[in-house]
Each structure stands twice: as structure tokens, then as C-alpha cells.
Design a protein around this motif. Structure first.
Motif, short mmCIF file in Angstrom:
data_model
loop_
_atom_site.label_atom_id
_atom_site.label_comp_id
_atom_site.label_asym_id
_atom_site.label_seq_id
_atom_site.Cartn_x
_atom_site.Cartn_y
_atom_site.Cartn_z
N GLU A 71 -5.45 -0.69 3.18
CA GLU A 71 -4.18 -0.77 3.35
C GLU A 71 -3.79 -2.41 3.84
N VAL A 76 -3.73 -3.91 -7.06
CA VAL A 76 -4.20 -3.05 -5.98
C VAL A 76 -4.71 -1.54 -6.72
N PHE A 96 0.65 -1.16 -0.15
CA PHE A 96 0.06 0.01 0.05
C PHE A 96 0.58 1.07 0.02
N ALA A 138 -4.46 -4.69 0.63
CA ALA A 138 -3.42 -4.76 -0.24
C ALA A 138 -2.06 -5.37 0.36
N GLU A 172 0.59 -5.53 -7.91
CA GLU A 172 0.64 -3.94 -8.02
C GLU A 172 -0.36 -3.58 -8.82
#
Length: 445
Positions: free
Chosen positions: A219, A437, A4, A222, A434
Motif C-alpha cells: 500500500e 500497480v 491501493f 502504490a 493504475e
């Protein structure tokens, strides 16, 4: 630093830098405009000064003022009509000077003609179809964001509804968090885990704003994709034959995925072979043959209702004898009879290992992202039948249930390795935590 912070911390920094850069550019443009205006006035005055006085015209003298721009003093006043008559011939002279400009334009056209000829020659070359379409990281990221809009909207709606009722952090709020995550297909176990971690985070940081609480939830989600230690790369051999087995129930897009992956490897210059080992489903072999035709890859087939293991044996022998780089094997996916399916897969793997002891290098399960938690159940059942090394999440572009990525990876500890982001031949992408997210959460931060 978690996933995150690496993704969205950088995004905030970039946004601040862009704002500062835009401000500096605006100041430079304003400065240039101001200098240009001053320079224009100076040039205009100089041009008027350089004109020699004609007969009968009053003399104009130039005097230097304290500044850099000269000032003009006219000793006698002449009528406006006389100035217009004298300046008219000068306009005619400017039109006559246009010939050199036409010559310059004619010269500049020559490179354009040469470029078009080169393009036509490239088109005529048969090898042009074999060029690998190179995607930039930005293009892949944008593709993820476009395909994950439904999932992002689903997460956003549930988190916004959760925050709309937020009055304070109490036990009822944590129960609402669990419910919102479960409904987002994150999975029961992970939802409870995140709610518990949120309790601890709230105790330490005591966030009071709704956005701060929302960011903590995102957060935690992720970072689960970063902390699970799973390898999302396909185990493609650098030297020798790579053998991939594909399993999955009918209708999830398994055969389509095989065709797309075959096309990708062929474009990369690899020699690819397909094996139609799903001999029981009507039309399965024909479907794989059609995908072989589209991707220009040969297919090993057997008789309908025959032994799948014999098809695999012929395919492995052909791949070894003719130096193929990749062998992709399509198998049946009849979960109704687990025992029979397990014996069939065990026999296939045994035949492969007899010829290639370290194969198969991947056993991949294809699941339909639109089925949500049903896909998670399928992954759980197939993992009991065969040792799965990865998941292919198909039809992600048409699903609002992308949250199952979190459930599969954190509950079953099986990495997602490929995702289907469209219907085109090049719409199969390697899974990137990546990009996933960012695609799901960037609009919610």
C-alpha cells in the motif's frame, strides 16, 4: 482514498459480487432443471392420452388428479408386442415431416453469404490499413500484467522471503524491509521512507498477520505513485505543431521508441515528421530512416558528422511550411562528454524556440528498464544536462527491475510517460500508474 484502496478494494468487492452472482445462477439453473423434468413428465402423459384408440385396442381414459398433471388409467392390459406394432408407423411419419426443416436451414444460410462478401470488399479497400487498432482498457491491463510478470515475481520472492522470517515487528524487521526494497530497485531514499512510514503504521494498527504486514508495505509503495502529483500525459498540442526531443545513451531503444510513436500518431491521422539529429553515431541516421520506412513517415537527414542543429533547423522549417502536426527529433546521447552534449542540446533548443517560442513541448529521456539502478543514474545525469519533462522506460516486458519506476518518480520527481511492453510496432503504451500497480502487486494481495 489512496491508489491501493481504489484498485484492490474494488477488486475484493468485485470478487464477492461474482461469487454471489455465481451462487444465484446455480440456484436458478437447478430450479429450471427441476421444472423441466416435471414438465417433461406431463407432456409425455398428455401425448399418450391424445392418441385415439384403434380397432381392437383397449380404451384409455384420463382422469384429473388433485395436482396439475393428469393421470392415466388403463382398463385392459394389452401385450407389449401389440404396442410396438402400432407405434412403428408413427416413427415413419416423423421422418416424412423433415422437409420444412430443410427449407428453414436453406433460408438461414443467405445472411452468411452476404457477410463474407462485405468482408472481402473491406479487405480490397486500401484505407483498411489506416484503421487505428483500438485497444480496450481490459486488453491494455492484460498487456501490463503479462509484461510485468518478471517484476511481480521479483517483488513476490523478496516479500515472501521477508515474511518467512517474520516473528514480530521489531527493529531488525524494519532493517530487513529496507534491504528487501533496495534490492527490488525501489531506491535507497524511498526504501528508508517506506520503512519509517511502516513503523508509524504498525504503531497505529498493530498488524500481527504476515499478509497484513505485506499489504501495508504494498500500500505504501502504490500510494507513492498517486501522491507525487506528476503528470504522466504527453504534452501533445491540440492546435499547431508539437515538437518532442528524445535523448538517451546508445542501445536503450530510443530510436525504436521514436519509430513506434511515429507509427501511432500516423494511425491516429496526424501528419508526422522525423529529424535525424544524431549525426555523430555511425548508423544512427540509417536506423531512423528504416523506422521511418516501417512507420511510413518522412525523415529529415543531414550529412554524417555534420551539425545536428542544422538538421533540426531544416526539420522545423519543413514542419511549419507543410503543416505537420508532430515533429520527433532524435539526438545524440554521449554522456562521456557532458559539456559538449549540454552545449549541443542548448543550441538545438535555441533554434526551435526561435521558430516556436513555446517549444519543445517534451524533452524525453529513454532508459532501459533491464539496467535497474543504472537507469536511475542515467536519468539523474541527463537531468543535469537538459530540462527533462518525462521518462520512457523501454524493455519493461523483459525486466525484473520494474521497481525503478518508484525510484525515478519519487527521487528525481520526473514522470514516466511511456513504457515499452514488447517488440511490435503497437507495443508502446502510455504509462498508467493504475495498470502498473495492478500488474506488479495483484498476485501478491
Amino acid at each position: 482514498m489512496g491508489l491501493f484502496d481504489r484498485l484492490f478494494g474494488k477488486k475484493k468487492k468485485e470478487e464477492n459480487q461474482e461469487e454471489l452472482q455465481a451462487q444465484l445462477q446455480a440456484e436458478e439453473i437447478a430450479k429450471e432443471i427441476s421444472e423441466t423434468e416435471k414438465s417433461g413428465e406431463a407432456v409425455q402423459v398428455i401425448e399418450n392420452v391424445e392418441e385415439e384408440p384403434k380397432d381392437g385396442e383397449p380404451e384409455i381414459k384420463v382422469e384429473q388428479s388433485e395436482g396439475d398433471i393428469p393421470t392415466v388409467r388403463v382398463e385392459d392390459i394389452i401385450e407389449k408386442s401389440d404396442i410396438e406394432e402400432e407405434t412403428a408407423p408413427q416413427e415413419t411419419e416423423k421422418v416424412d415431416v423433415s422437409q420444412p426443416v430443410e427449407e428453414d436451414i436453406a433460408v438461414e444460410e443467405e445472411p452468411t453469404v452476404e457477410e463474407s462478401v462485405v468482408e472481402e470488399e473491406n479487405i480490397e479497400e486500401p484505407a483498411i490499413e489506416e484503421v487505428v487498432p483500438v485497444k480496450t482498457e481490459k486488453e491494455v491491463e492484460e498487456k501490463y500484467e503479462k509484461s510485468l510478470k518478471k517484476t511481480s515475481r521479483s517483488f513476490g520472492d523478496r516479500l515472501n522471503a521477508l515474511m518467512a522470517n517474520f516473528r514480530g515487528v521489531d527493529e531488525e524487521f524494519f532493517e530487513d524491509v529496507e534491504e528487501a526494497l533496495i534490492l527490488s530497485d525501489v531506491g535507497y531514499e524511498l526504501s528508508l521512507e517506506i520503512a519509517e512510514e511502516l513503523r508509524e503504521e504498525v504503531r497505529l494498527k498493530n498488524p500481527r498477520k504476515r499478509q497484513d504486514v505485506k499489504n501495508v508495505i504494498i500500500e505504501k509503495l502504490a500510494d507513492t505513485l498517486d501522491d507525487n502529483g506528476l503528470n504522466h500525459s504527453l504534452n501533445l498540442q491540440d492546435d499547431g505543431l508539437s515538437v518532442f526531443i528524445f535523448v538517451g545513451v546508445n542501445g536503450v531503444g530510443k530510436t525504436t521508441t521514436i519509430g513506434k510513436l511515429a507509427n501511432r500518431y500516423r494511425l491516429e491521422g496526424k501528419k508526422v515528421l522525423l529529424a535525424a539529429a544524431d549525426t555523430f553515431r555511425a548508423g544512427a541516421t540509417d536506423q531512423l530512416v528504416e523506422w521511418g520506412r516501417r512507420s511510413q513517415v518522412p525523415v529529415v537527414v543531414g550529412r554524417e558528422g555534420g551539425d545536428p542543429a542544422s538538421v533540426v533547423f531544416d526539420a522545423v522549417k519543413k514542419a511549419k511550411d507543410e503543416d505537420y502536426d508532430v515533429l520527433l527529433i532524435d539526438t545524440a546521447g554521449r554522456l562521456q562528454n557532458k559539456d559538449h552534449l549540454m552545449k549541443e542540446l542548448e543550441k538545438i533548443i535555441r533554434i526551435i524556440k526561435r521558430e516556436l517560442p513555446d517549444a519543445p513541448h517534451e524533452t524525453l529521456l529513454a532508459v532501459d528498464a533491464t539496467t535497474g539502478q543504472n537507469a536511475t543514474q542515467q536519468a539523474k545525469q541527463f537531468s543535469e544536462v537538459a530540462p527533462l519533462t518525462g521518462i520512457i522506460l523501454t524493455k519493461l516486458d523483459g525486466s525484473a527491475k520494474g521497481g525503478i519506476v518508484f525510484a525515478i518518480e519519487n527521487t528525481l520527481k520526473i514522470p514516466v510517460k511511456l513504457v515499452g511492453l514488447g517488440e511490435g510496432l503497437d507495443d508502446l503504451e502510455d504509462f498508467s500508474p493504475e495498470n502498473f500497480v495492478v500488474g506488479v502487486f495483484s498476485s501478491l494481495i
